[in-house]
Motif scaffolding. Sequence first.
Motif, PDB file in Angstrom:
ATOM      1  N   THR A 229       0.822  -1.220   0.000  1.00 48.90           N
ATOM      2  CA  THR A 229       0.000   0.000   0.000  1.00 48.90           C
ATOM      3  C   THR A 229       0.849   1.260   0.000  1.00 48.90           C
ATOM      4  O   THR A 229       0.603   2.192  -0.782  1.00 48.90           O
ATOM      5  CB  THR A 229      -0.939  -0.003   1.221  1.00 48.90           C
ATOM      6  N   ASP A 230       1.863   1.312   0.863  1.00 48.60           N
ATOM      7  CA  ASP A 230       2.694   2.518   0.952  1.00 48.60           C
ATOM      8  C   ASP A 230       3.476   2.758  -0.336  1.00 48.60           C
ATOM      9  O   ASP A 230       3.606   3.901  -0.780  1.00 48.60           O
ATOM     10  CB  ASP A 230       3.664   2.410   2.126  1.00 48.60           C
ATOM     11  N   GLU A 231       3.987   1.685  -0.929  1.00 50.11           N
ATOM     12  CA  GLU A 231       4.724   1.818  -2.186  1.00 50.11           C
ATOM     13  C   GLU A 231       3.830   2.367  -3.291  1.00 50.11           C
ATOM     14  O   GLU A 231       4.229   3.253  -4.059  1.00 50.11           O
ATOM     15  CB  GLU A 231       5.290   0.459  -2.608  1.00 50.11           C
ATOM     16  N   PHE A 232       2.597   1.867  -3.357  1.00 46.23           N
ATOM     17  CA  PHE A 232       1.672   2.311  -4.398  1.00 46.23           C
ATOM     18  C   PHE A 232       1.311   3.783  -4.206  1.00 46.23           C
ATOM     19  O   PHE A 232       1.331   4.574  -5.153  1.00 46.23           O
ATOM     20  CB  PHE A 232       0.421   1.425  -4.371  1.00 46.23           C
ATOM     21  N   TRP A 233       0.975   4.177  -2.967  1.00 50.47           N
ATOM     22  CA  TRP A 233       0.608   5.569  -2.733  1.00 50.47           C
ATOM     23  C   TRP A 233       1.791   6.517  -2.923  1.00 50.47           C
ATOM     24  O   TRP A 233       1.604   7.674  -3.317  1.00 50.47           O
ATOM     25  CB  TRP A 233       0.006   5.732  -1.337  1.00 50.47           C
ATOM     26  N   ILE A 262      -7.290   2.280   0.626  1.00 47.82           N
ATOM     27  CA  ILE A 262      -7.687   3.570   0.048  1.00 47.82           C
ATOM     28  C   ILE A 262      -7.543   4.681   1.087  1.00 47.82           C
ATOM     29  O   ILE A 262      -7.084   5.789   0.782  1.00 47.82           O
ATOM     30  CB  ILE A 262      -9.130   3.497  -0.489  1.00 47.82           C
ATOM     31  N   ARG A 263      -7.909   4.375   2.339  1.00 46.63           N
ATOM     32  CA  ARG A 263      -7.809   5.365   3.403  1.00 46.63           C
ATOM     33  C   ARG A 263      -6.368   5.809   3.637  1.00 46.63           C
ATOM     34  O   ARG A 263      -6.108   6.930   4.110  1.00 46.63           O
ATOM     35  CB  ARG A 263      -8.402   4.810   4.702  1.00 46.63           C
ATOM     36  N   GLN A 264      -5.421   4.950   3.305  1.00 48.85           N
ATOM     37  CA  GLN A 264      -4.013   5.292   3.504  1.00 48.85           C
ATOM     38  C   GLN A 264      -3.578   6.481   2.654  1.00 48.85           C
ATOM     39  O   GLN A 264      -2.563   7.113   2.928  1.00 48.85           O
ATOM     40  CB  GLN A 264      -3.131   4.079   3.180  1.00 48.85           C
ATOM     41  N   GLY A 265      -4.361   6.794   1.614  1.00 48.30           N
ATOM     42  CA  GLY A 265      -3.983   7.896   0.733  1.00 48.30           C
ATOM     43  C   GLY A 265      -3.880   9.232   1.430  1.00 48.30           C
ATOM     44  O   GLY A 265      -3.047  10.077   1.073  1.00 48.30           O
ATOM     45  N   ILE A 266      -4.707   9.446   2.468  1.00 45.94           N
ATOM     46  CA  ILE A 266      -4.666  10.751   3.141  1.00 45.94           C
ATOM     47  C   ILE A 266      -3.365  10.936   3.929  1.00 45.94           C
ATOM     48  O   ILE A 266      -2.994  12.063   4.262  1.00 45.94           O
ATOM     49  CB  ILE A 266      -5.882  10.942   4.076  1.00 45.94           C
ATOM     50  N   ASN A 267      -2.652   9.848   4.238  1.00 41.93           N
ATOM     51  CA  ASN A 267      -1.366   9.968   4.924  1.00 41.93           C
ATOM     52  C   ASN A 267      -0.260  10.433   3.986  1.00 41.93           C
ATOM     53  O   ASN A 267       0.755  10.974   4.431  1.00 41.93           O
ATOM     54  CB  ASN A 267      -0.968   8.617   5.539  1.00 41.93           C
ATOM     55  N   TRP A 268      -0.478  10.224   2.681  1.00 42.30           N
ATOM     56  CA  TRP A 268       0.531  10.605   1.690  1.00 42.30           C
ATOM     57  C   TRP A 268       0.210  11.945   1.032  1.00 42.30           C
ATOM     58  O   TRP A 268       1.117  12.615   0.541  1.00 42.30           O
ATOM     59  CB  TRP A 268       0.621   9.518   0.617  1.00 42.30           C
TER      60      TRP A 268
END
Length: 462
Positions: A229-233, A262-268
Amino acid sequence: MNKVILLQIVSNFISEILKFFCSSHVRTLAEIEDELFRMTKAFIREIVKAYLELADEAILKDKTSRKQRGLVVERRDDKRSVYTIFGDISFDRTYYFDKSHDKYVYPLDEALGLDKYERLSKTVTVKLVETAGQVSYAKSSMNVTEGELSRQTVKNKIHSLNLEALKTKVPKKRGVEVLHIDADEDHVSLQEGRNTNLPLICIYEGTFKEGSKNRCINPIYMSGYGKDTDEFWLEVTDRIYELYDPEDIKDIYIHGDGANWIRQGINWLPESKLVLDKFHLNKAILESTARQPEKRRDIYRAINTNDLNFFKKISFEMLNDALDEKERRRIKDFRRYITNNWQSITIRNEEDCGSSSPEAHVSHVLSSRLSSRPMAWSRKGLKAMSALRAYICSGGMVTSEQVKKKDQEGENADKRHKFTLNLGDIFGSVASELGCITVLKTGKVTPLYTSLKGICHSGFDF
């Protein structure tokens, strides 16, 4: 010599056509077209073969350039066969010893950009890959080569794609205040017997009406298969800052079904806000109220008025009215889903978040090629095909650099840089002879016209 070879090929071609039309055999119009097409392709193959062998002869005669590079003839008439858009072409060329680099080489192969052991021309490879992005491997071979190449050959070309080069380019950064990101995933069958999730993201600048449909403005698709997830975002973030000036961006709306990845996007993306898309919201409401449809109006009223307490009250009533444990579990899951995403749902009441369609993107980009028909993928093939689909649907065109294996890039670029023969000058006489052919004077674009014109301008691509 050039003129003699050219006239002989043209003479043979004309003789074949005359013999064909003078025969007494009755043929349909379709049969006539097929036969003329076959003869034309054969004629082009002969022209190209002569072109290549004359090129080899020109290199042999250009002693000044050969001496500068340190090329010494090792042997003549080594055969090579290359499959082109006109069929298989076999030609002879000269093998040299390169004293400057202490190795044996074929300068003709280098001058033409033909990779070692490669059986397909770059043009055929590009067409096969481009077509395979839309249809099956077998259909790609049928459409491009009339089935002369196997589906395994097409598959190998997909697997050897340079995925890092599959990135659409823009002339300069665009300045926008609002960006949208639609995020969803497809479920694809693997050859090992399991299913896998295939994340997809679409970055766009809003929508516009085209008839009854909404269209995205400047959509860029990115596939996240095989990445955490982190790599993709991180890739998505880098891509956004490549395309847009970050100082202009005020809001980024991430539309999706509320999944954790999907929610991880706001961290990036610090400017981003989550929006639960209407498709998944409506689907959840309809499924949870299947036995209690009268509750739907109150649920929508609670959402539209930002009244979370009213929603909780309705959901408790639904639990009390449930007929069995299965329905109660479904209502509990629904209540948890809406409560956890409440801010992402009611944000539409406060801000103009625009319209979104993550499910439609998945259907258009991924499902139409990867999962809509019964098929199973290898992990390598799925990674390559999903990246290719995302690139094509972003408006990208497949090029020879992208179908070239990564370990060949530096080597081939180095060869082209060191080779100094000017084939355009060498073939001036051939070009002048070809220019006299009637088919080039009509201006009508046909395969024959395209190939001969390319030779005349030293830009022939087969």
